[in-house]
Design a protein around this motif. Structure first.
Motif, PDB file in Angstrom:
ATOM      1  N   ARG A  90       0.826  -1.197   0.000  1.00 13.20           N
ATOM      2  CA  ARG A  90       0.000   0.000   0.000  1.00 13.20           C
ATOM      3  C   ARG A  90       0.868   1.258   0.000  1.00 13.20           C
ATOM      4  O   ARG A  90       0.605   2.205   0.724  1.00 13.20           O
ATOM      5  CB  ARG A  90      -0.934  -0.004   1.209  1.00 13.20           C
ATOM      6  N   ASN A  91       1.901   1.278  -0.819  1.00 15.84           N
ATOM      7  CA  ASN A  91       2.804   2.420  -0.876  1.00 15.84           C
ATOM      8  C   ASN A  91       2.638   3.130  -2.222  1.00 15.84           C
ATOM      9  O   ASN A  91       3.092   2.644  -3.258  1.00 15.84           O
ATOM     10  CB  ASN A  91       4.253   1.973  -0.667  1.00 15.84           C
ATOM     11  N   ALA A  92       2.010   4.295  -2.185  1.00 15.45           N
ATOM     12  CA  ALA A  92       1.740   5.049  -3.413  1.00 15.45           C
ATOM     13  C   ALA A  92       3.023   5.523  -4.083  1.00 15.45           C
ATOM     14  O   ALA A  92       3.093   5.586  -5.317  1.00 15.45           O
ATOM     15  CB  ALA A  92       0.839   6.237  -3.105  1.00 15.45           C
ATOM     16  N   ASP A  93       4.051   5.843  -3.303  1.00 16.21           N
ATOM     17  CA  ASP A  93       5.315   6.288  -3.892  1.00 16.21           C
ATOM     18  C   ASP A  93       5.921   5.208  -4.784  1.00 16.21           C
ATOM     19  O   ASP A  93       6.416   5.498  -5.872  1.00 16.21           O
ATOM     20  CB  ASP A  93       6.332   6.669  -2.805  1.00 16.21           C
ATOM     21  N   ILE A 121      -4.387   4.179  -3.728  1.00 15.08           N
ATOM     22  CA  ILE A 121      -3.794   4.027  -2.395  1.00 15.08           C
ATOM     23  C   ILE A 121      -3.794   5.364  -1.660  1.00 15.08           C
ATOM     24  O   ILE A 121      -4.108   5.442  -0.483  1.00 15.08           O
ATOM     25  CB  ILE A 121      -2.359   3.464  -2.501  1.00 15.08           C
ATOM     26  N   ASP A 122      -3.427   6.426  -2.377  1.00 13.03           N
ATOM     27  CA  ASP A 122      -3.332   7.757  -1.769  1.00 13.03           C
ATOM     28  C   ASP A 122      -3.869   8.787  -2.753  1.00 13.03           C
ATOM     29  O   ASP A 122      -3.147   9.234  -3.647  1.00 13.03           O
ATOM     30  CB  ASP A 122      -1.876   8.069  -1.398  1.00 13.03           C
ATOM     31  N   CYS A 123      -5.109   9.155  -2.572  1.00 15.38           N
ATOM     32  CA  CYS A 123      -5.736  10.106  -3.500  1.00 15.38           C
ATOM     33  C   CYS A 123      -5.136  11.508  -3.368  1.00 15.38           C
ATOM     34  O   CYS A 123      -5.444  12.389  -4.166  1.00 15.38           O
ATOM     35  CB  CYS A 123      -7.243  10.135  -3.305  1.00 15.38           C
ATOM     36  N   GLN A 124      -4.241  11.724  -2.399  1.00 16.79           N
ATOM     37  CA  GLN A 124      -3.572  13.006  -2.206  1.00 16.79           C
ATOM     38  C   GLN A 124      -2.183  13.039  -2.864  1.00 16.79           C
ATOM     39  O   GLN A 124      -1.429  13.983  -2.661  1.00 16.79           O
ATOM     40  CB  GLN A 124      -3.386  13.272  -0.694  1.00 16.79           C
ATOM     41  N   HIS A 125      -1.844  12.031  -3.616  1.00 19.31           N
ATOM     42  CA  HIS A 125      -0.494  11.897  -4.187  1.00 19.31           C
ATOM     43  C   HIS A 125      -0.387  12.764  -5.451  1.00 19.31           C
ATOM     44  O   HIS A 125      -0.670  12.321  -6.562  1.00 19.31           O
ATOM     45  CB  HIS A 125      -0.205  10.428  -4.497  1.00 19.31           C
ATOM     46  N   TYR A 165       3.424  17.183   1.691  1.00 14.31           N
ATOM     47  CA  TYR A 165       2.006  17.223   2.012  1.00 14.31           C
ATOM     48  C   TYR A 165       1.861  17.557   3.492  1.00 14.31           C
ATOM     49  O   TYR A 165       2.491  16.951   4.341  1.00 14.31           O
ATOM     50  CB  TYR A 165       1.359  15.873   1.700  1.00 14.31           C
TER      51      TYR A 165
END
Length: 175
Positions: A90-93, A121-125, A165
């Motif tokens: 679960r790592n968006a990076d 995974i991260d909609c803020q990425h 962020y």
């Protein structure tokens, strides 16, 4: 300071691996004094030793993948990213970096899939949204690209002066 920790007689493998990871990443990201090649050449052995000391650490594998990617060692980068995903699925990076590699290899469908994983995974990425916009634009989908770019711009309003962020700024802005 990191070198002092590494020189200690009694150090657990996890502490050693974490210290090597952090020192390697510092070398990799320190752009102020040395060339890119020199930085990567200093970072790679430290990151390799980190994953050898603690192969279960997904962040170390991700940093090693970034180091390989910077050297255009595509196959090695994919292997390191795969190892990272196996440990930190679960790592968006990691998914965003995989998307960048696929895009560089002219594999747009694979890049699309990786970027979508990142934003799921991260909609803020914001980097994933930006890269997804670039991918859509390159594939003549301007409407989809615009949606992604707008999302990235919206997210940039929640970024502090250093480009990180800041969830606290987001919550204070909304009150």
């Amino acid at each position: 300071m990191y070198e002092t920790i590494l020189a200690a007689d009694v150090i657990t493998p996890k502490v050693r691996a974490s210290t090597l990871r952090q020192l390697g990443w510092l070398y990799h990201t320190n752009v102020s004094r040395t060339s890119d090649l020199h930085r990567v050449q200093k970072a790679e052995p430290l990151l390799l030793e980190s994953v050898q000391t603690d192969p279960s650490n997904g962040q170390s594998w991700y940093f090693l993948g970034r180091c390989y990617s910077a050297q255009n060692k595509v196959n090695e980068a994919f292997v390191a990213y795969r190892q990272s995903i196996d440990r930190l699925d679960r790592n968006a990076d990691t998914w965003c970096s995989i998307g960048v590699l696929y895009q560089q290899q002219h594999q747009p469908m694979d890049a699309l899939q990786a970027y979508i994983c990142a934003v799921q995974i991260d909609c803020q990425h914001s980097a994933a949204w930006t890269n997804l916009g670039i991918l859509y634009e390159q594939n003549l989908q301007p409407a989809d690209a615009m949606v992604c770019y707008k999302k990235a711009i919206e997210l940039s309003k929640n970024i502090d002066g250093e480009g990180y962020y800041d969830p606290i700024a987001k919550t204070t802005d909304s009150h």
